[in-house]
Write a protein that holds these residues in place. Structure first.
Motif, PDB file in Angstrom:
ATOM      1  N   ASP A   1       0.852  -1.188   0.000  1.00 40.62           N
ATOM      2  CA  ASP A   1       0.000   0.000   0.000  1.00 40.62           C
ATOM      3  C   ASP A   1       0.892   1.244   0.000  1.00 40.62           C
ATOM      4  O   ASP A   1       1.007   1.935   1.016  1.00 40.62           O
ATOM      5  N   ILE A   2       1.549   1.504  -1.108  1.00 35.44           N
ATOM      6  CA  ILE A   2       2.413   2.651  -1.374  1.00 35.44           C
ATOM      7  C   ILE A   2       3.665   2.687  -0.482  1.00 35.44           C
ATOM      8  O   ILE A   2       4.761   2.498  -0.959  1.00 35.44           O
ATOM      9  N   ASP A   3       3.511   2.963   0.817  1.00 33.69           N
ATOM     10  CA  ASP A   3       4.688   3.056   1.684  1.00 33.69           C
ATOM     11  C   ASP A   3       4.623   2.115   2.889  1.00 33.69           C
ATOM     12  O   ASP A   3       5.423   2.225   3.818  1.00 33.69           O
ATOM     13  N   VAL A   4       3.660   1.202   2.869  1.00 35.75           N
ATOM     14  CA  VAL A   4       3.533   0.191   3.918  1.00 35.75           C
ATOM     15  C   VAL A   4       3.155  -1.134   3.273  1.00 35.75           C
ATOM     16  O   VAL A   4       2.823  -1.194   2.089  1.00 35.75           O
ATOM     17  N   VAL A   5       3.226  -2.201   4.061  1.00 35.41           N
ATOM     18  CA  VAL A   5       2.721  -3.493   3.618  1.00 35.41           C
ATOM     19  C   VAL A   5       1.765  -3.991   4.697  1.00 35.41           C
ATOM     20  O   VAL A   5       1.971  -3.743   5.882  1.00 35.41           O
ATOM     21  N   TRP A   6       0.698  -4.656   4.277  1.00 40.03           N
ATOM     22  CA  TRP A   6      -0.294  -5.199   5.190  1.00 40.03           C
ATOM     23  C   TRP A   6      -0.223  -6.716   5.184  1.00 40.03           C
ATOM     24  O   TRP A   6       0.041  -7.321   4.151  1.00 40.03           O
ATOM     25  N   ILE A   7      -0.499  -7.313   6.336  1.00 42.54           N
ATOM     26  CA  ILE A   7      -0.683  -8.752   6.425  1.00 42.54           C
ATOM     27  C   ILE A   7      -2.090  -8.999   6.963  1.00 42.54           C
ATOM     28  O   ILE A   7      -2.536  -8.313   7.898  1.00 42.54           O
ATOM     29  N   PHE A   8      -2.807  -9.943   6.350  1.00 41.61           N
ATOM     30  CA  PHE A   8      -4.170 -10.269   6.753  1.00 41.61           C
ATOM     31  C   PHE A   8      -4.301 -11.769   6.979  1.00 41.61           C
ATOM     32  O   PHE A   8      -3.640 -12.566   6.313  1.00 41.61           O
ATOM     33  N   ASP A   9      -5.194 -12.144   7.897  1.00 38.16           N
ATOM     34  CA  ASP A   9      -5.601 -13.533   8.047  1.00 38.16           C
ATOM     35  C   ASP A   9      -6.814 -13.743   7.143  1.00 38.16           C
ATOM     36  O   ASP A   9      -7.793 -13.000   7.222  1.00 38.16           O
ATOM     37  N   LEU A  10      -6.756 -14.752   6.277  1.00 43.74           N
ATOM     38  CA  LEU A  10      -7.821 -14.957   5.303  1.00 43.74           C
ATOM     39  C   LEU A  10      -9.122 -15.441   5.935  1.00 43.74           C
ATOM     40  O   LEU A  10     -10.178 -15.309   5.331  1.00 43.74           O
ATOM     41  N   THR A  11      -9.045 -16.014   7.132  1.00 41.48           N
ATOM     42  CA  THR A  11     -10.257 -16.505   7.793  1.00 41.48           C
ATOM     43  C   THR A  11     -10.896 -15.437   8.659  1.00 41.48           C
ATOM     44  O   THR A  11     -12.073 -15.116   8.521  1.00 41.48           O
ATOM     45  N   THR A  12     -10.091 -14.848   9.552  1.00 37.67           N
ATOM     46  CA  THR A  12     -10.653 -13.871  10.504  1.00 37.67           C
ATOM     47  C   THR A  12     -10.702 -12.460   9.940  1.00 37.67           C
ATOM     48  O   THR A  12     -11.380 -11.595  10.484  1.00 37.67           O
ATOM     49  N   ARG A  13      -9.923 -12.209   8.870  1.00 38.51           N
ATOM     50  CA  ARG A  13      -9.773 -10.889   8.246  1.00 38.51           C
ATOM     51  C   ARG A  13      -9.022  -9.896   9.133  1.00 38.51           C
ATOM     52  O   ARG A  13      -8.994  -8.694   8.850  1.00 38.51           O
ATOM     53  N   LYS A  14      -8.434 -10.385  10.191  1.00 35.95           N
ATOM     54  CA  LYS A  14      -7.589  -9.529  11.030  1.00 35.95           C
ATOM     55  C   LYS A  14      -6.417  -9.040  10.203  1.00 35.95           C
ATOM     56  O   LYS A  14      -5.851  -9.788   9.402  1.00 35.95           O
ATOM     57  N   GLY A  15      -6.037  -7.769  10.380  1.00 36.03           N
ATOM     58  CA  GLY A  15      -4.941  -7.208   9.613  1.00 36.03           C
ATOM     59  C   GLY A  15      -3.955  -6.447  10.473  1.00 36.03           C
ATOM     60  O   GLY A  15      -4.265  -6.037  11.589  1.00 36.03           O
ATOM     61  N   ARG A  16      -2.765  -6.292   9.943  1.00 38.98           N
ATOM     62  CA  ARG A  16      -1.718  -5.521  10.616  1.00 38.98           C
ATOM     63  C   ARG A  16      -0.905  -4.771   9.574  1.00 38.98           C
ATOM     64  O   ARG A  16      -0.528  -5.330   8.542  1.00 38.98           O
ATOM     65  N   GLU A  17      -0.632  -3.508   9.842  1.00 41.56           N
ATOM     66  CA  GLU A  17       0.161  -2.664   8.955  1.00 41.56           C
ATOM     67  C   GLU A  17       1.621  -2.685   9.395  1.00 41.56           C
ATOM     68  O   GLU A  17       1.918  -2.580  10.577  1.00 41.56           O
ATOM     69  N   ILE A  18       2.527  -2.818   8.412  1.00 37.37           N
ATOM     70  CA  ILE A  18       3.955  -2.815   8.692  1.00 37.37           C
ATOM     71  C   ILE A  18       4.578  -1.650   7.924  1.00 37.37           C
ATOM     72  O   ILE A  18       4.474  -1.583   6.693  1.00 37.37           O
ATOM     73  N   ALA A  19       5.218  -0.741   8.653  1.00 36.12           N
ATOM     74  CA  ALA A  19       5.835   0.429   8.016  1.00 36.12           C
ATOM     75  C   ALA A  19       7.084   0.018   7.252  1.00 36.12           C
ATOM     76  O   ALA A  19       7.837  -0.869   7.680  1.00 36.12           O
ATOM     77  N   LEU A  20       7.306   0.665   6.111  1.00 33.83           N
ATOM     78  CA  LEU A  20       8.518   0.474   5.309  1.00 33.83           C
ATOM     79  C   LEU A  20       9.238   1.820   5.274  1.00 33.83           C
ATOM     80  O   LEU A  20       8.926   2.670   4.444  1.00 33.83           O
ATOM     81  N   PRO A  21      10.174   2.038   6.196  1.00 29.00           N
ATOM     82  CA  PRO A  21      10.811   3.365   6.305  1.00 29.00           C
ATOM     83  C   PRO A  21      11.420   3.848   4.999  1.00 29.00           C
ATOM     84  O   PRO A  21      12.212   3.157   4.378  1.00 29.00           O
ATOM     85  N   GLY A  22      11.000   5.030   4.572  1.00 25.48           N
ATOM     86  CA  GLY A  22      11.546   5.637   3.375  1.00 25.48           C
ATOM     87  C   GLY A  22      10.949   5.155   2.067  1.00 25.48           C
ATOM     88  O   GLY A  22      11.343   5.617   0.999  1.00 25.48           O
ATOM     89  N   ALA A  23       9.997   4.235   2.121  1.00 29.04           N
ATOM     90  CA  ALA A  23       9.415   3.693   0.889  1.00 29.04           C
ATOM     91  C   ALA A  23       8.671   4.782   0.113  1.00 29.04           C
ATOM     92  O   ALA A  23       8.028   5.643   0.704  1.00 29.04           O
ATOM     93  N   ILE A  24       8.774   4.722  -1.213  1.00 27.56           N
ATOM     94  CA  ILE A  24       8.069   5.669  -2.081  1.00 27.56           C
ATOM     95  C   ILE A  24       6.955   4.963  -2.850  1.00 27.56           C
ATOM     96  O   ILE A  24       5.863   5.482  -2.979  1.00 27.56           O
ATOM     97  N   PHE A  25       7.244   3.761  -3.374  1.00 29.82           N
ATOM     98  CA  PHE A  25       6.220   3.031  -4.110  1.00 29.82           C
ATOM     99  C   PHE A  25       6.432   1.533  -3.939  1.00 29.82           C
ATOM    100  O   PHE A  25       6.972   0.863  -4.821  1.00 29.82           O
ATOM    101  N   ALA A  26       5.994   1.022  -2.796  1.00 34.23           N
ATOM    102  CA  ALA A  26       6.064  -0.422  -2.548  1.00 34.23           C
ATOM    103  C   ALA A  26       5.214  -1.128  -3.593  1.00 34.23           C
ATOM    104  O   ALA A  26       4.088  -0.724  -3.858  1.00 34.23           O
ATOM    105  N   ASN A  27       5.770  -2.196  -4.189  1.00 29.23           N
ATOM    106  CA  ASN A  27       5.102  -2.795  -5.332  1.00 29.23           C
ATOM    107  C   ASN A  27       4.773  -4.262  -5.098  1.00 29.23           C
ATOM    108  O   ASN A  27       3.708  -4.593  -4.605  1.00 29.23           O
ATOM    109  N   ASP A  28       5.691  -5.158  -5.447  1.00 27.73           N
ATOM    110  CA  ASP A  28       5.397  -6.591  -5.378  1.00 27.73           C
ATOM    111  C   ASP A  28       5.893  -7.184  -4.063  1.00 27.73           C
ATOM    112  O   ASP A  28       6.818  -6.661  -3.441  1.00 27.73           O
ATOM    113  N   THR A  29       5.280  -8.289  -3.666  1.00 31.26           N
ATOM    114  CA  THR A  29       5.685  -9.003  -2.451  1.00 31.26           C
ATOM    115  C   THR A  29       5.883 -10.478  -2.784  1.00 31.26           C
ATOM    116  O   THR A  29       5.253 -11.011  -3.698  1.00 31.26           O
TER     117      THR A  29
END
Length: 198
Positions: free
Chosen positions: A10-38
């Motif tokens: 998500d542009i300057d962060v990456v998210w992790i989600f549980d596919l069953t519960t839909r719980k999510g967590r945001e992980i900061a990417l210091p200095g990121a400008i355009f986070a793309n593929d994972t």
């Protein structure tokens, strides 16, 4: 997606989600400008940023329920190319496609976990996505060629599906008769499904 987890940039962060519960967590990417593929390789999550010429490494990849923050580092360091698509290679290395600004061409790279970078293919266009097949050959999307391409170290490059405007990161779904390659075309706002026989 790996197991019950989904990672999304998500542009300057990456998210992790549980596919069953839909719980999510945001992980900061210091200095990121355009986070793309994972991609997940071993216990680490790798995220490309093609505008910063960097790949981020997050450990552990599955940090959804862990206390504290995961370790975020740059892997292996500043690059000589703009990394886009990432994929875990059969040999345990990280595959990365990107545009080499000095050579002005798209290239396929292999990066070992020790940080050694090898160029596997040169002379390509503006590469976006990559998937390695069981036989070691690779599928890549190329904006300049406006196509889904197949590459093999012996046979070279073959155009499989032309007619795109902006072929992006894609996924491969196994089917009974072969593979279905699902490719978004960003410019056309379309998704194309290409069936490849065994």
């Amino acid at each position: 997606v790996e197991g019950a987890r989904l990672w999304v940039t998500d542009i300057d962060v990456v998210w992790i989600f549980d596919l069953t519960t839909r719980k999510g967590r945001e992980i900061a990417l210091p200095g990121a400008i355009f986070a793309n593929d994972t991609t997940v390789l071993g216990n680490a999550l790798f995220v490309s940023d093609y505008k910063k010429d960097l790949i981020y490494r997050i450990e552990p990849a599955d940090c959804l329920d862990m206390p504290g923050d995961p370790k975020v580092s740059v892997f292996p360091g500043p690059l000589s190319f703009a990394p886009n698509g990432l994929y875990p290679a059969i040999d345990g290395s990280l595959l990365a496609v990107g545009f080499d600004k000095t050579a002005q061409e798209g290239r396929i790279h292999s990066i070992t976990m020790e940080g050694e970078i090898r160029v596997l293919a040169t002379g390509l266009g503006s590469l976006d996505g990559i998937v390695q097949l069981e036989d070691g050959s690779m599928l890549v999307t190329d904006w300049k060629a406006a196509s889904l391409l197949w590459w093999d170290k012996t046979a070279g490059v073959k155009r499989l599906a032309p007619g795109f405007k902006g072929p992006a990161d894609f996924c491969v779904v196994p089917e009974a008769q072969g593979l279905m390659v699902v490719v978004p075309d960003l410019v056309k706002s379309e998704v194309r499904m290409i069936r490849l026989a065994h």
